[in-house]
Design a protein around this motif. Structure first.
Motif, PDB file in Angstrom:
ATOM      1  N   ILE A 154       0.834  -1.204   0.000  1.00 48.74           N
ATOM      2  CA  ILE A 154       0.000   0.000   0.000  1.00 48.74           C
ATOM      3  C   ILE A 154       0.869   1.254   0.000  1.00 48.74           C
ATOM      4  O   ILE A 154       0.600   2.230  -0.716  1.00 48.74           O
ATOM      5  CB  ILE A 154      -0.953  -0.007   1.214  1.00 48.74           C
ATOM      6  N   HIS A 155       1.934   1.230   0.793  1.00 48.90           N
ATOM      7  CA  HIS A 155       2.860   2.370   0.857  1.00 48.90           C
ATOM      8  C   HIS A 155       3.479   2.635  -0.506  1.00 48.90           C
ATOM      9  O   HIS A 155       3.573   3.797  -0.954  1.00 48.90           O
ATOM     10  CB  HIS A 155       3.948   2.083   1.903  1.00 48.90           C
ATOM     11  N   ILE A 156       3.904   1.577  -1.198  1.00 47.50           N
ATOM     12  CA  ILE A 156       4.530   1.734  -2.520  1.00 47.50           C
ATOM     13  C   ILE A 156       3.513   2.286  -3.520  1.00 47.50           C
ATOM     14  O   ILE A 156       3.836   3.162  -4.331  1.00 47.50           O
ATOM     15  CB  ILE A 156       5.100   0.382  -3.006  1.00 47.50           C
ATOM     16  N   ILE A 157       2.301   1.776  -3.467  1.00 48.35           N
ATOM     17  CA  ILE A 157       1.273   2.242  -4.404  1.00 48.35           C
ATOM     18  C   ILE A 157       0.977   3.724  -4.191  1.00 48.35           C
ATOM     19  O   ILE A 157       0.900   4.504  -5.148  1.00 48.35           O
ATOM     20  CB  ILE A 157      -0.018   1.406  -4.239  1.00 48.35           C
ATOM     21  N   ILE A 158       0.831   4.137  -2.921  1.00 49.32           N
ATOM     22  CA  ILE A 158       0.460   5.524  -2.621  1.00 49.32           C
ATOM     23  C   ILE A 158       1.598   6.493  -2.923  1.00 49.32           C
ATOM     24  O   ILE A 158       1.391   7.553  -3.528  1.00 49.32           O
ATOM     25  CB  ILE A 158       0.022   5.652  -1.151  1.00 49.32           C
ATOM     26  N   PHE A 159       2.826   6.140  -2.513  1.00 49.46           N
ATOM     27  CA  PHE A 159       3.930   7.089  -2.595  1.00 49.46           C
ATOM     28  C   PHE A 159       4.847   6.882  -3.803  1.00 49.46           C
ATOM     29  O   PHE A 159       5.716   7.728  -4.052  1.00 49.46           O
ATOM     30  CB  PHE A 159       4.764   7.043  -1.310  1.00 49.46           C
ATOM     31  N   SER A 160       4.675   5.794  -4.547  1.00 39.58           N
ATOM     32  CA  SER A 160       5.544   5.552  -5.698  1.00 39.58           C
ATOM     33  C   SER A 160       4.787   5.486  -7.018  1.00 39.58           C
ATOM     34  O   SER A 160       5.247   6.038  -8.023  1.00 39.58           O
ATOM     35  CB  SER A 160       6.335   4.244  -5.496  1.00 39.58           C
ATOM     36  N   TYR A 161       3.642   4.824  -7.035  1.00 38.11           N
ATOM     37  CA  TYR A 161       2.916   4.644  -8.293  1.00 38.11           C
ATOM     38  C   TYR A 161       1.921   5.770  -8.577  1.00 38.11           C
ATOM     39  O   TYR A 161       1.875   6.280  -9.704  1.00 38.11           O
ATOM     40  CB  TYR A 161       2.202   3.284  -8.300  1.00 38.11           C
ATOM     41  N   ILE A 162       1.123   6.144  -7.586  1.00 40.05           N
ATOM     42  CA  ILE A 162       0.142   7.215  -7.804  1.00 40.05           C
ATOM     43  C   ILE A 162       0.815   8.537  -8.194  1.00 40.05           C
ATOM     44  O   ILE A 162       0.348   9.223  -9.117  1.00 40.05           O
ATOM     45  CB  ILE A 162      -0.756   7.381  -6.562  1.00 40.05           C
ATOM     46  N   PRO A 163       1.937   8.925  -7.542  1.00 35.80           N
ATOM     47  CA  PRO A 163       2.586  10.181  -7.947  1.00 35.80           C
ATOM     48  C   PRO A 163       3.112  10.172  -9.382  1.00 35.80           C
ATOM     49  O   PRO A 163       3.391  11.247  -9.926  1.00 35.80           O
ATOM     50  CB  PRO A 163       3.751  10.311  -6.948  1.00 35.80           C
ATOM     51  N   MET A 164       3.259   8.985  -9.988  1.00 39.30           N
ATOM     52  CA  MET A 164       3.735   8.931 -11.371  1.00 39.30           C
ATOM     53  C   MET A 164       2.770   9.639 -12.319  1.00 39.30           C
ATOM     54  O   MET A 164       3.149  10.038 -13.424  1.00 39.30           O
ATOM     55  CB  MET A 164       3.941   7.476 -11.798  1.00 39.30           C
ATOM     56  N   TYR A 165       1.520   9.793 -11.893  1.00 34.87           N
ATOM     57  CA  TYR A 165       0.547  10.539 -12.693  1.00 34.87           C
ATOM     58  C   TYR A 165       0.999  11.984 -12.903  1.00 34.87           C
ATOM     59  O   TYR A 165       0.670  12.623 -13.911  1.00 34.87           O
ATOM     60  CB  TYR A 165      -0.822  10.509 -12.011  1.00 34.87           C
ATOM     61  N   GLY A 166       1.783  12.475 -11.960  1.00 34.46           N
ATOM     62  CA  GLY A 166       2.266  13.850 -12.052  1.00 34.46           C
ATOM     63  C   GLY A 166       3.257  14.077 -13.180  1.00 34.46           C
ATOM     64  O   GLY A 166       3.592  15.237 -13.483  1.00 34.46           O
ATOM     65  N   ILE A 167       3.751  13.004 -13.813  1.00 36.29           N
ATOM     66  CA  ILE A 167       4.675  13.159 -14.938  1.00 36.29           C
ATOM     67  C   ILE A 167       4.047  14.009 -16.042  1.00 36.29           C
ATOM     68  O   ILE A 167       4.733  14.752 -16.745  1.00 36.29           O
ATOM     69  CB  ILE A 167       5.084  11.765 -15.484  1.00 36.29           C
ATOM     70  N   ILE A 168       2.727  13.910 -16.171  1.00 35.94           N
ATOM     71  CA  ILE A 168       2.024  14.640 -17.235  1.00 35.94           C
ATOM     72  C   ILE A 168       2.203  16.152 -17.090  1.00 35.94           C
ATOM     73  O   ILE A 168       2.080  16.907 -18.064  1.00 35.94           O
ATOM     74  CB  ILE A 168       0.527  14.249 -17.234  1.00 35.94           C
ATOM     75  N   MET A 169       2.523  16.612 -15.868  1.00 36.75           N
ATOM     76  CA  MET A 169       2.744  18.041 -15.652  1.00 36.75           C
ATOM     77  C   MET A 169       3.887  18.572 -16.493  1.00 36.75           C
ATOM     78  O   MET A 169       3.905  19.761 -16.838  1.00 36.75           O
ATOM     79  CB  MET A 169       3.040  18.313 -14.172  1.00 36.75           C
TER      80      MET A 169
END
Length: 321
Positions: free
Chosen positions: A38-53
């Motif tokens: 859960i920690h990896i998903i929240i802090f590693s995978y979900i923030p990858m969405y920010g690459i689009i910025m």
């Protein structure tokens, strides 16, 4: 043909049932792993969405992903910025110096420590070498400033007493010294901690190998080279791959503290690295998309370096991917 397909389906079902049964059987262990996942998903995978910025013109208040699309505009600005060449040079030079000096030294330290037979002395040296790791760079930088101070600093006083210098050296005031100060202070702080995994690998070596080498007439250095270092070589290669894969990840905390949060303008030409550049230009000036572009560039280069290092390591049979 239909019989073969039926056999394949029954085999896959059996494997699935076996997986489910194994999962249920080890449910207590699986529950221990779930928080980490859960920690990896929240802090590693979900923030990858920010690459689009990096490909948009993000402004505060915009819903993530809904900002105006600008394509590679920020990358063009990044690569055309005359300061970025200096930033990239500093990042590569500091990282390469740390890899060439600070990577092998903990290995040598672990091997030499293994040669000490006095247990209390060995433990004392280990404890002393570990301690700096637990000091934050905020405290560590303050200690280093006092230690290398121009006014009655221990280092300058010692060098003057030995007749090596006539006037005190401003170690943290001249840019030409900063690369070596960054490497040296990082080595001081992380030497003992980085040697732990090598010490652990050495302790797993079968002692009978050393006894057999003594019977064959091998000396101390021969045993260190052909047994100790050879036995921990897979560990060395593995950590070298990770080190190369993090080549552009300089120690942000260290650089910021040793430069008084980039407040020392005389050090900027030698101390400004990608991480501090992103913080200074991208975040302080609220150029969030520009900062995302710089961070994405660094991440892509690190991934390519990691894959390249792993490819080279595969020839020795020590690849990790």
């Amino acid at each position: 043909m239909s019989k073969q397909i039926a056999l394949q389906k029954s085999g896959s079902l059996r494997k699935k049932d076996g997986f489910i049964k194994g999962f249920i059987k080890q449910i207590d262990l699986q529950l221990l792993v779930i928080p980490s996942i859960i920690h990896i998903i929240i802090f590693s995978y979900i923030p990858m969405y920010g690459i689009i910025m990096a490909f948009q013109e993000f402004q505060l208040g915009d819903f993530p992903g809904m900002s105006r699309w600008v394509g590679f505009l920020h990358f063009n600005r990044l690569f055309s910025d005359p300061n970025f060449t200096t930033v990239l040079r500093n990042t590569v030079v500091i990282s390469l110096l740390k890899m060439l000096i600070n990577f092998p030294v903990p290995i040598i330290f672990a091997v030499m420590l293994n040669e000490i037979t006095h247990k209390n002395l060995k433990r004392g040296i280990q404890t002393i070498s570990y301690l700096p790791h637990f000091i934050s760079w905020v405290v560590g930088a303050t200690l280093l400033f006092d230690f290398f101070s121009v006014d009655n600093g221990a280092v300058n006083s010692a060098l003057q007493a030995l007749g090596l210098i006539e006037r005190p050296i401003h170690f943290f005031g001249k840019g030409e010294y900063f690369w070596w100060m960054a490497v040296g202070t990082d080595l001081w702080k992380e030497l003992g901690w980085n040697s732990i995994i090598f010490i652990a690998s050495i302790t797993s070596i079968d002692y009978e190998l050393y006894e057999a080498a003594e019977i064959d007439g091998a000396g101390r250095f021969a045993k260190m080279w052909y047994i100790t270092i050879a036995s921990i070589m897979p560990t060395i290669i593995l950590l070298l791959i990770f080190t190369i894969g993090n080549l552009l990840n300089t120690n942000f905390d260290q650089i910021m503290m040793l430069t008084n949060q980039m407040g020392n303008a005389r050090l900027r030409d030698f101390a400004d690295v990608i991480d501090t550049y992103v913080y200074r230009v991208g975040l302080r000036e609220a150029r969030y998309s520009y900062a995302a572009a710089a961070g994405l560039f660094k991440s892509v280069v690190n991934i390519l370096l990691l894959l390249g290092a792993n490819k080279l390591a595969s020839k020795t049979g020590n690849e990790v991917i």
